[in-house]
Write a protein that holds these residues in place. Structure first.
Motif, PDB file in Angstrom:
ATOM      1  N   ASP A  48       0.946  -1.092  -0.091  1.00  0.00           N
ATOM      2  CA  ASP A  48      -0.132   0.271   0.001  1.00  0.00           C
ATOM      3  C   ASP A  48       0.883   1.183   0.053  1.00  0.00           C
ATOM      4  O   ASP A  48       1.867   1.391   0.847  1.00  0.00           O
ATOM      5  CB  ASP A  48      -1.037   0.070   1.459  1.00  0.00           C
ATOM      6  N   THR A  49       0.593   2.228  -1.196  1.00  0.00           N
ATOM      7  CA  THR A  49       1.296   3.477  -1.105  1.00  0.00           C
ATOM      8  C   THR A  49       0.339   4.562  -1.348  1.00  0.00           C
ATOM      9  O   THR A  49      -0.723   4.289  -1.543  1.00  0.00           O
ATOM     10  CB  THR A  49       2.706   3.416  -1.720  1.00  0.00           C
ATOM     11  N   ALA A  50       1.061   5.833  -1.656  1.00  0.00           N
ATOM     12  CA  ALA A  50       0.184   6.867  -1.983  1.00  0.00           C
ATOM     13  C   ALA A  50       1.185   8.038  -2.630  1.00  0.00           C
ATOM     14  O   ALA A  50       2.138   8.158  -2.264  1.00  0.00           O
ATOM     15  CB  ALA A  50      -0.645   7.408  -0.822  1.00  0.00           C
ATOM     16  N   GLU A  51       0.584   8.755  -3.544  1.00  0.00           N
ATOM     17  CA  GLU A  51       1.384   9.857  -4.071  1.00  0.00           C
ATOM     18  C   GLU A  51       1.673  10.909  -3.016  1.00  0.00           C
ATOM     19  O   GLU A  51       2.942  11.249  -2.936  1.00  0.00           O
ATOM     20  CB  GLU A  51       0.787  10.611  -5.207  1.00  0.00           C
ATOM     21  N   GLU A  59       6.391   5.776  -3.268  1.00  0.00           N
ATOM     22  CA  GLU A  59       6.248   5.012  -4.421  1.00  0.00           C
ATOM     23  C   GLU A  59       7.435   4.528  -5.135  1.00  0.00           C
ATOM     24  O   GLU A  59       7.624   3.681  -5.734  1.00  0.00           O
ATOM     25  CB  GLU A  59       5.489   5.757  -5.576  1.00  0.00           C
ATOM     26  N   SER A  84      -2.181   2.209  -4.571  1.00  0.00           N
ATOM     27  CA  SER A  84      -1.995   3.527  -4.535  1.00  0.00           C
ATOM     28  C   SER A  84      -2.914   4.680  -4.682  1.00  0.00           C
ATOM     29  O   SER A  84      -4.220   3.928  -4.480  1.00  0.00           O
ATOM     30  CB  SER A  84      -0.800   4.016  -5.724  1.00  0.00           C
ATOM     31  N   SER A 103       2.492   8.512 -10.825  1.00  0.00           N
ATOM     32  CA  SER A 103       2.504   7.595  -9.726  1.00  0.00           C
ATOM     33  C   SER A 103       3.195   6.105 -10.514  1.00  0.00           C
ATOM     34  O   SER A 103       4.081   5.670  -9.978  1.00  0.00           O
ATOM     35  CB  SER A 103       1.332   7.057  -8.926  1.00  0.00           C
ATOM     36  N   LEU A 107       6.772   4.104  -9.972  1.00  0.00           N
ATOM     37  CA  LEU A 107       6.511   2.852  -9.437  1.00  0.00           C
ATOM     38  C   LEU A 107       7.401   1.944 -10.349  1.00  0.00           C
ATOM     39  O   LEU A 107       7.843   0.995 -10.214  1.00  0.00           O
ATOM     40  CB  LEU A 107       5.108   2.339  -9.345  1.00  0.00           C
ATOM     41  N   ILE A 112      -1.535  -0.219 -11.729  1.00  0.00           N
ATOM     42  CA  ILE A 112      -1.979  -0.285 -10.368  1.00  0.00           C
ATOM     43  C   ILE A 112      -3.074  -1.234 -10.116  1.00  0.00           C
ATOM     44  O   ILE A 112      -4.242  -0.918 -10.921  1.00  0.00           O
ATOM     45  CB  ILE A 112      -2.288   1.155  -9.804  1.00  0.00           C
ATOM     46  N   TYR A 115      -6.495   1.791  -7.248  1.00  0.00           N
ATOM     47  CA  TYR A 115      -6.260   2.987  -7.142  1.00  0.00           C
ATOM     48  C   TYR A 115      -7.426   3.578  -6.027  1.00  0.00           C
ATOM     49  O   TYR A 115      -8.598   3.616  -6.572  1.00  0.00           O
ATOM     50  CB  TYR A 115      -6.042   3.441  -8.356  1.00  0.00           C
TER      51      TYR A 115
END
Ligand SMILES: NC(=O)c1ccc[n+]([C@@H]2O[C@H](COP(=O)([O-])OP(=O)(O)OC[C@H]3O[C@@H](n4cnc5c(N)ncnc54)[C@H](OP(=O)(O)O)[C@@H]3O)[C@@H](O)[C@H]2O)c1
Length: 284
Positions: A48-51, A59, A84, A103, A107, A112, A115
């Motif tokens: 799990d990530t995010a901008e 990322e 993300s 993103s 990555l 993805i 999202y």
């Protein structure tokens, strides 16, 4: 690994790795890339990530580690499930498409798997969904969801044409934050929306909690493992604890197979009483 099935039939691991606070400094980067790589070697498959995290830094850490693992033959891309999120201020029709492309660039991946809209902002939900649908049609995302959506937000979302296609809602859910059990979590389960539990050990606070530690001593587990097993006891819930330390990475993965008995569940209800009324969703 415990798994759960999304509404579209895809099987996903019930435990993944969070990345908030990664990618914030150059100094920590080598250790963070190594931690994600180690996570892959241990068997983590959902990330799990995010901008927002490290303004793209998380990322980029994740991309370097995952592409390294793929190139080394440690994992195949199709075994990974990458999540993300788009910033609310980027979540317009065109803005979300551009943010997703940025993103993907960081990555170093072509798509993805899930999202999410990170939280509700000023852009109309219909515009965000139009962007998500466009990204899906182009194969840049496989599915979409939301985060920090309370019951009224979910109802508003489901009133839109494409709204019911929401795959997941990522919310703060832990023994210390269980207000969503009253109404939101049952609603999500009923409507086929997976719950992703963020901060499942309350950003390390539950790892130091006396009641959880006592339960852990009886079951041969750590307090953090009890906290994670408690979140995972609910069907349809994915937990995404963040860890960089190798001992934490191992412990957390093992928690996915820890079963809590009735005595443990009773003791947790004593220390963290279940909600008796609807409470607003907490946000971290
Ligand atoms: N959608 C949203 O708005 C939102 C908000 C918050 C978080 N998230 C996502 O959810 C993920 C997890 O939440 P979080 O990072 O806020 O908190 P968390 O996972 O509850 O806690 C992370 C902290 O706990 C420590 N830790 C991990 N495993 C441990 C263990 N077994 N024993 C003792 N300490 C342990 C970690 O230390 P080390 O790192 O030193 O190992 C880190 O300091 C985030 O990384 C992010 O991906 C999403």
């Amino acid at each position: 690994m415990k798994t759960l099935r999304l509404a579209d039939g895809t099987l996903v691991p019930a435990l993944g790795l969070g990345t908030w606070r990664m990618g914030e400094t150059r100094r920590a980067r080598v250790a963070e890339v190594a931690a994600v790589r180690e996570a892959v070697q241990l068997g983590y498959r959902l990330f799990d990530t995010a901008e927002m995290y490290g303004e793209g830094g998380a990322e980029s850490v994740l991309g370097e580690a995952l592409n390294g693992a793929i190139a080394a033959g440690e994992v195949r891309r199709d075994e990974l499930f990458l999540v993300s999120k788009v910033y609310p201020h980027n979540a317009s029709r065109r803005g979300a498409v551009a943010a997703c492309e940025r993103s993907l660039g960081r990555l170093g991946l072509e798509r993805i798997d899930l999202y999410l809209l990170h939280w509700r902002g000023a852009h109309a939900l219909a515009d965000t969904l139009a962007a998500f649908e466009q990204l899906e049609a182009r194969g840049r995302i496989v599915r979409w969801g939301v985060s920090n959506f309370d019951l009224d937000d979910m109802r508003e979302l489901f009133a839109l044409d494409a709204g019911a296609r929401c795959a997941a809602n990522q919310v703060w859910y832990s023994a210390g934050q269980r207000g969503s059990e009253y109404a939101l979590l049952p609603w999500l389960a009923e409507h086929g929306v997976a719950t992703m539990a963020y901060s499942p050990i309350d950003q390390a606070a539950l790892a130091r909690h006396g009641a959880l530690a006592a339960i852990g001593r009886r079951l041969g587990a750590s307090a953090a493992q009890v906290a994670l097993a408690w979140v995972l006891r609910r069907p349809g819930v994915i937990a995404i604890p963040k860890a960089v330390q190798a001992t934490h990475l191992r412990e957390n993965l093992a928690a996915a197979t820890l079963e809590l008995d009735a005595q443990a569940l009773h003791a947790i209800d004593g220390a963290f009483p279940p909600p008796h009324a609807a409470t607003p969703l907490a946000m971290n």
